[in-house]
Design an enzyme around this catalytic site. Structure first.
Site, mmCIF file in Angstrom:
data_model
loop_
_atom_site.group_PDB
_atom_site.id
_atom_site.type_symbol
_atom_site.label_atom_id
_atom_site.label_comp_id
_atom_site.label_asym_id
_atom_site.label_seq_id
_atom_site.Cartn_x
_atom_site.Cartn_y
_atom_site.Cartn_z
ATOM 1 N N ASP A 26 0.828 -1.205 0.000
ATOM 2 C CA ASP A 26 0.000 0.000 0.000
ATOM 3 C C ASP A 26 0.865 1.259 0.000
ATOM 4 O OD1 ASP A 26 -2.319 1.515 0.093
ATOM 5 O OD2 ASP A 26 -2.429 1.485 2.276
ATOM 6 N N ASN A 74 -10.388 -2.402 -6.355
ATOM 7 C CA ASN A 74 -9.529 -1.497 -7.126
ATOM 8 C C ASN A 74 -10.091 -1.145 -8.501
ATOM 9 O OD1 ASN A 74 -6.368 -2.811 -5.844
ATOM 10 N ND2 ASN A 74 -7.644 -1.143 -5.101
#
Length: 246
Positions: A26, A74
């Site tokens: 991340d 996503n």
């Protein structure tokens, strides 16, 4: 409290190393934004970090590594960013077919791969095939992966087993459900790392991480170094895992 980068012993005894590590990769977009770059540039640097860390895990003796590359959520990102991520995945797959031939790493892809482009799925199949006989670390790359969806697909498969008479409802237990997870046959993760300073599981390995140790680190993924992994391993070695006991 995040585990910040700090000097730690370089060597953690093999007996206390985690067998299986999960990493939520991340912070790529924020890394790029801080430098005035487009978000896709951050993903490029993050891909380089991934290759470095995967090889370092194998060198350290980690048996299983699962990395969160692209989640089911996503797809909500801007199309330009999604396209950049998919192109990076293509490039990685092409490079890995050559790069990882010299590494004793077996590559697997976990998640719902059906929505991916046909050429990407074929490259994944080829990458899995050419590394199938490797005896070192197993590298699971989670693409179009979501922990809730993984549990749901396992439940659907169990329902079909019952409907077709191969299984009775009374036989459905934790072991039965685990056998239909994407990581079936592998040990559950011992340690999950989340760089970037966030404190969320983000739908990653929800079933498998019931007793995993979490280490949150205030480092954006493109800045993550082998020394940071070593620091997390040292932190893990200090933990007392009781699995519900005393």
């Amino acid at each position: 409290m995040p585990l910040f980068r700090k000097k730690t012993p370089d060597v953690v005894p093999p007996a206390v190393l985690p067998e299986h590590i999960g990493i939520i990769m991340d912070g790529n977009g924020r890394w790029a934004k801080k430098r005035g770059l487009p978000r896709r540039a951050g993903h490029g640097y993050g891909a380089q970090t991934f290759r470095t860390i995967a090889k370092h895990c194998e060198k350290r003796g980690i048996r299983y590594l699962t990395v969160y590359a692209f989640s089911t959520e996503n797809w909500k990102r801007p199309q330009e960013e999604i396209n950049a991520i998919m192109n990076l995945l293509r490039d990685y797959l092409k490079e890995s077919l050559a790069d990882f031939r010299s590494e004793n790493i077996r590559t697997r892809f976990v998640g719902n791969l059906d929505p991916l482009a046909a050429d990407i799925r074929e490259l994944m199949r080829e990458a899995e095939e050419v590394t199938r006989e490797k005896t070192g670390m197993v590298l699971n790359i989670a693409v179009n992966y979501g922990g809730r969806e993984e549990i749901a697909q396992a439940a659907r498969r169990l329902a079909r087993e019952v409907g077709e008479g191969r299984l009775s409802p009374e036989e459905i237990d934790e072991q039965a459900l685990s056998s239909f997870m994407y990581t079936a046959g592998q040990p559950d993760p011992d340690l999950i790392l989340r760089p970037s300073g966030e404190y969320r599981t983000s739908n990653f390995l929800l079933w498998q991480s019931a007793y995993a140790e979490y280490v949150y680190m205030d480092i954006l993924w493109p800045d993550f170094k082998p020394a940071d992994l070593d620091a997390a391993l040292a932190e893990y070695a200090r933990r007392n895992r009781r699995f519900g006991g005393v």
